[in-house]
Design an enzyme around this catalytic site. Structure first.
Site, PDB file in Angstrom:
ATOM      1  N   GLU A 168      -4.097   3.629   6.430  1.00 17.80           N
ATOM      2  CA  GLU A 168      -4.145   3.562   4.857  1.00 17.80           C
ATOM      3  C   GLU A 168      -4.930   4.770   4.187  1.00 17.80           C
ATOM      4  O   GLU A 168      -4.434   5.017   3.264  1.00 17.80           O
ATOM      5  CB  GLU A 168      -4.794   2.226   4.319  1.00 17.80           C
ATOM      6  CG  GLU A 168      -4.877   1.880   3.076  1.00 17.80           C
ATOM      7  CD  GLU A 168      -5.509   0.420   2.664  1.00 17.80           C
ATOM      8  OE1 GLU A 168      -5.288  -0.376   3.258  1.00 17.80           O
ATOM      9  OE2 GLU A 168      -6.245   0.589   1.395  1.00 17.80           O
ATOM     10  N   ARG A 224       0.741  -1.306  -0.062  1.00 12.39           N
ATOM     11  CA  ARG A 224      -0.010   0.044  -0.113  1.00 12.39           C
ATOM     12  C   ARG A 224       0.805   1.176  -0.090  1.00 12.39           C
ATOM     13  O   ARG A 224       0.713   2.407   0.802  1.00 12.39           O
ATOM     14  CB  ARG A 224      -0.907   0.048   1.140  1.00 12.39           C
ATOM     15  CG  ARG A 224      -1.763  -1.094   1.440  1.00 12.39           C
ATOM     16  CD  ARG A 224      -2.800  -1.067   0.245  1.00 12.39           C
ATOM     17  NE  ARG A 224      -3.869  -2.303   0.294  1.00 12.39           N
ATOM     18  CZ  ARG A 224      -3.609  -3.410  -0.234  1.00 12.39           C
ATOM     19  NH1 ARG A 224      -2.522  -3.764  -0.967  1.00 12.39           N
ATOM     20  NH2 ARG A 224      -4.389  -4.502   0.012  1.00 12.39           N
ATOM     21  N   SER A 229     -10.587  -0.605   3.975  1.00 16.41           N
ATOM     22  CA  SER A 229      -9.745  -0.738   4.987  1.00 16.41           C
ATOM     23  C   SER A 229      -9.124   0.484   5.509  1.00 16.41           C
ATOM     24  O   SER A 229      -8.594   1.448   4.560  1.00 16.41           O
ATOM     25  CB  SER A 229      -8.503  -1.423   4.818  1.00 16.41           C
ATOM     26  OG  SER A 229      -9.149  -2.836   4.378  1.00 16.41           O
TER      27      SER A 229
HETATM   28  C1  LIG Z   1     -15.340  -0.393  -0.134  1.00 13.85           C
HETATM   29  C2  LIG Z   1     -13.996  -0.140  -0.518  1.00 13.85           C
HETATM   30  C3  LIG Z   1     -13.115  -1.254  -0.733  1.00 13.85           C
HETATM   31  C4  LIG Z   1     -11.815  -0.862  -1.045  1.00 13.85           C
HETATM   32  N1  LIG Z   1     -10.974  -2.081  -1.263  1.00 13.85           N
HETATM   33  C5  LIG Z   1      -9.721  -1.829  -1.443  1.00 13.85           C
HETATM   34  C6  LIG Z   1      -8.660  -2.925  -1.678  1.00 13.85           C
HETATM   35  O1  LIG Z   1      -9.268  -3.958  -1.873  1.00 13.85           O
HETATM   36  N2  LIG Z   1      -7.500  -2.978  -2.237  1.00 13.85           N
HETATM   37  C7  LIG Z   1      -7.049  -1.563  -2.046  1.00 13.85           C
HETATM   38  O2  LIG Z   1      -5.735  -1.470  -2.362  1.00 13.85           O
HETATM   39  N3  LIG Z   1      -7.570  -0.351  -1.740  1.00 13.85           N
HETATM   40  C8  LIG Z   1      -9.085  -0.584  -1.672  1.00 13.85           C
HETATM   41  N4  LIG Z   1      -9.906   0.628  -1.177  1.00 13.85           N
HETATM   42  C9  LIG Z   1      -9.316   1.729  -1.341  1.00 13.85           C
HETATM   43  C10 LIG Z   1      -9.300   2.510  -2.613  1.00 13.85           C
HETATM   44  O3  LIG Z   1     -10.583   1.993  -3.480  1.00 13.85           O
HETATM   45  C11 LIG Z   1      -8.138   2.559  -3.561  1.00 13.85           C
HETATM   46  O4  LIG Z   1      -7.132   3.001  -2.742  1.00 13.85           O
HETATM   47  C12 LIG Z   1      -8.199   3.291  -4.732  1.00 13.85           C
HETATM   48  O5  LIG Z   1      -7.213   3.332  -5.714  1.00 13.85           O
HETATM   49  C13 LIG Z   1      -8.256   4.943  -4.804  1.00 13.85           C
HETATM   50  O6  LIG Z   1      -8.805   5.637  -5.736  1.00 13.85           O
HETATM   51  P1  LIG Z   1      -9.417   7.048  -5.922  1.00 13.85           P
HETATM   52  O7  LIG Z   1      -9.477   7.090  -7.325  1.00 13.85           O
HETATM   53  O8  LIG Z   1     -10.724   6.929  -5.110  1.00 13.85           O
HETATM   54  O9  LIG Z   1      -8.520   7.643  -5.268  1.00 13.85           O
HETATM   55  P2  LIG Z   1      -8.876   9.101  -4.365  1.00 13.85           P
HETATM   56  O10 LIG Z   1      -9.449   8.788  -2.878  1.00 13.85           O
HETATM   57  O11 LIG Z   1      -9.418  10.033  -5.056  1.00 13.85           O
HETATM   58  O12 LIG Z   1      -7.352   9.400  -3.798  1.00 13.85           O
HETATM   59  C14 LIG Z   1      -6.516   8.740  -2.977  1.00 13.85           C
HETATM   60  C15 LIG Z   1      -5.149   9.484  -2.917  1.00 13.85           C
HETATM   61  O13 LIG Z   1      -4.365   9.341  -4.435  1.00 13.85           O
HETATM   62  C16 LIG Z   1      -4.310  10.763  -4.748  1.00 13.85           C
HETATM   63  N5  LIG Z   1      -4.558  10.751  -6.219  1.00 13.85           N
HETATM   64  C17 LIG Z   1      -5.772  10.466  -6.668  1.00 13.85           C
HETATM   65  N6  LIG Z   1      -5.511  10.194  -7.771  1.00 13.85           N
HETATM   66  C18 LIG Z   1      -4.481  10.895  -8.026  1.00 13.85           C
HETATM   67  C19 LIG Z   1      -3.855  11.173  -9.574  1.00 13.85           C
HETATM   68  N7  LIG Z   1      -4.309  10.966 -10.798  1.00 13.85           N
HETATM   69  N8  LIG Z   1      -2.454  11.765  -9.517  1.00 13.85           N
HETATM   70  C20 LIG Z   1      -2.128  11.939  -8.230  1.00 13.85           C
HETATM   71  N9  LIG Z   1      -2.603  11.632  -7.169  1.00 13.85           N
HETATM   72  C21 LIG Z   1      -3.879  11.014  -7.189  1.00 13.85           C
HETATM   73  C22 LIG Z   1      -5.079  11.579  -3.805  1.00 13.85           C
HETATM   74  O14 LIG Z   1      -4.810  13.191  -3.703  1.00 13.85           O
HETATM   75  C23 LIG Z   1      -5.318  11.044  -2.635  1.00 13.85           C
HETATM   76  O15 LIG Z   1      -4.235  11.261  -1.923  1.00 13.85           O
HETATM   77  C24 LIG Z   1     -10.926   0.480  -0.786  1.00 13.85           C
HETATM   78  C25 LIG Z   1     -11.943   1.460  -0.754  1.00 13.85           C
HETATM   79  C26 LIG Z   1     -13.579   1.260  -0.672  1.00 13.85           C
HETATM   80  C27 LIG Z   1     -14.314   2.485  -0.623  1.00 13.85           C
END
Ligand SMILES: Cc1cc2nc3c(=O)[nH]c(=O)nc-3n(C[C@H](O)[C@H](O)[C@H](O)COP(=O)(O)OP(=O)(O)OC[C@H]3O[C@@H](n4cnc5c(N)ncnc54)[C@H](O)[C@@H]3O)c2cc1C
Length: 350
Positions: free
Chosen positions: A345, A175, A249
């Site tokens: 995380e 992570r 998580s």
């Molecule tokens: C129900 C649920 C289940 C999940 N299960 C998992 C799992 O099994 N495994 C796992 O690894 N994660 C899991 N996650 C966490 C999440 O889905 C991941 O971390 C996902 O990659 C986040 O993507 P996002 O676009 O929503 O990021 P955001 O929440 O929008 O951003 C997350 C971080 O990344 C940065 N960021 C986003 N996009 C960019 C970009 N293009 N350039 C630079 N920085 C950027 C943001 O500034 C922030 O710091 C889960 C979340 C939920 C709600």
């Protein structure tokens, strides 16, 4: 209003919206406002935006599924909506795809499965965007994005220059990546390139995948079977953010030394672990939190999920600050009981 602010508003009327509620844009469903909200659909638009908002605090947002807003955000929220899936290389065995950072992750997974390209099936149904997938090296059911990652393009905020990062540059860990550490808040990821397989080797040994396939009488699974199994397992285990606000998580599973683990076993016979290397093991944070009596604890409109001790939830209009405070109490309690410091995380935005 500051003269610069009105200038921005007039010049970028369509791109910059003022005082926007981010509730639909974060899976915790927190009602927080951002000073400016700016979706962008191309690198060119991103560059123009960045050159105009130089003195503002910036937040790059994808699907908002791994963020927790403590307060309103007093800056510009740049929402990545760069789309596109481009096939850039193909041979008998592999396929290389360059994907816009604003594509929805699970839609990309479904697309690759439909085409019969293996590699992403275990990562089905993870919420969020493609651009965030390398940020924390997303992982599930024994697979991490680093296993299929080729490279990414990212715009440097300070210079407006586009850089290419290869595998070794990203410093992927559990992570973790360089973008969460040394290069935090310095780059906007605009595309990610993955190498997938036309002759996939399935990974079904982790978690409950084998059990799920067995219950479906599947003995020779395809990538679609594995994806369907993962989707079913996730749907039965994890709260759907559309129903209960959460970010998956909340804590990472802590990695501790074997020596510390053996000491802990003397007091806590049943403490589970997974091997990391010869000297370290990973302890499930959910087990520690559950054993400490936090699972299902509710404090008005927020708390710890009833089935998943690792998931903190917003039941209805909670405040981000309260959820952060709850996470601090949990960290402190686990430290006291087990001598283990849990790490979050989820990205806390202040
Ligand atoms: C129900 C649920 C289940 C999940 N299960 C998992 C799992 O099994 N495994 C796992 O690894 N994660 C899991 N996650 C966490 C999440 O889905 C991941 O971390 C996902 O990659 C986040 O993507 P996002 O676009 O929503 O990021 P955001 O929440 O929008 O951003 C997350 C971080 O990344 C940065 N960021 C986003 N996009 C960019 C970009 N293009 N350039 C630079 N920085 C950027 C943001 O500034 C922030 O710091 C889960 C979340 C939920 C709600």
């Amino acid at each position: 209003m500051h003269p610069k602010s009105s200038y921005i508003r007039i010049k970028f009327d369509k791109m910059l919206q003022e005082n926007v509620n981010l509730k639909p844009f974060n899976t915790f469903g927190l009602s927080v406002r951002t000073k400016y909200y700016a979706p962008f659909t191309s690198v060119k638009d991103l560059k123009s935006l960045l050159s105009e908002v130089k003195n503002e605090k910036l937040l790059i947002l994808g699907g908002g599924s791994n963020v927790l807003f403590q307060n309103n955000f007093h800056g510009v929220t740049l929402r990545n909506e760069i789309k596109g899936i481009e096939l850039i290389e193909e041979n008998d065995r592999n396929i290389v795809l360059k994907v816009g950072a604003g594509e929805v992750w699970h839609e990309l997974v479904l697309h690759t499965i439909k085409k019969g390209w293996g590699g992403l099936e275990n990562l089905s149904l993870i919420p969020g965007s493609v651009g965030a997938s390398p940020m924390q090296n997303i992982g599930a059911y024994g697979v991490e994005i680093k296993d299929v990652f080729e490279s990414l393009e990212a715009l440097e905020i300070k210079t407006g220059k586009l850089h290419t990062f290869f595998h070794k540059d990203c410093q992927f860990g559990y992570r973790e990546s360089v973008f969460k550490k040394d290069l935090k808040n310095q780059f906007v990821i605009t595309s990610v390139t993955y190498k997938l397989s036309k002759k996939p080797q399935l990974n079904t040994s982790y978690g409950a995948i084998e059990e799920e396939l067995k219950s479906r009488n599947i003995t020779q699974p395809t990538i679609k079977d594995v994806s369907d199994a993962v989707i079913a397992i996730r749907q039965s285990k994890l709260p759907d953010p559309k129903e209960i606000g959460n970010a998956g998580s909340f804590f990472k599973n802590p990695v501790i030394s074997l020596i510390q683990y053996q000491e802990l076993q003397k007091k806590h016979e049943n403490i589970p672990s997974y091997p990391v290397d010869k000297l370290h093991v990973k302890v499930p944070a959910g087990w520690l939190i559950d054993q400490s009596g936090w699972k299902g604890k509710t404090f008005g409109n927020f708390g710890v999920h009833k089935k998943q001790a690792l998931v903190l939830v917003n039941y209805d209009d909670a405040k981000g600050k309260d959820i952060v405070q709850l996470s601090e109490q949990i960290i402190e309690d686990i430290k006291k009981r087990y001598g283990i410091t849990l790490e979050r995380e989820v990205n806390i935005i202040s």
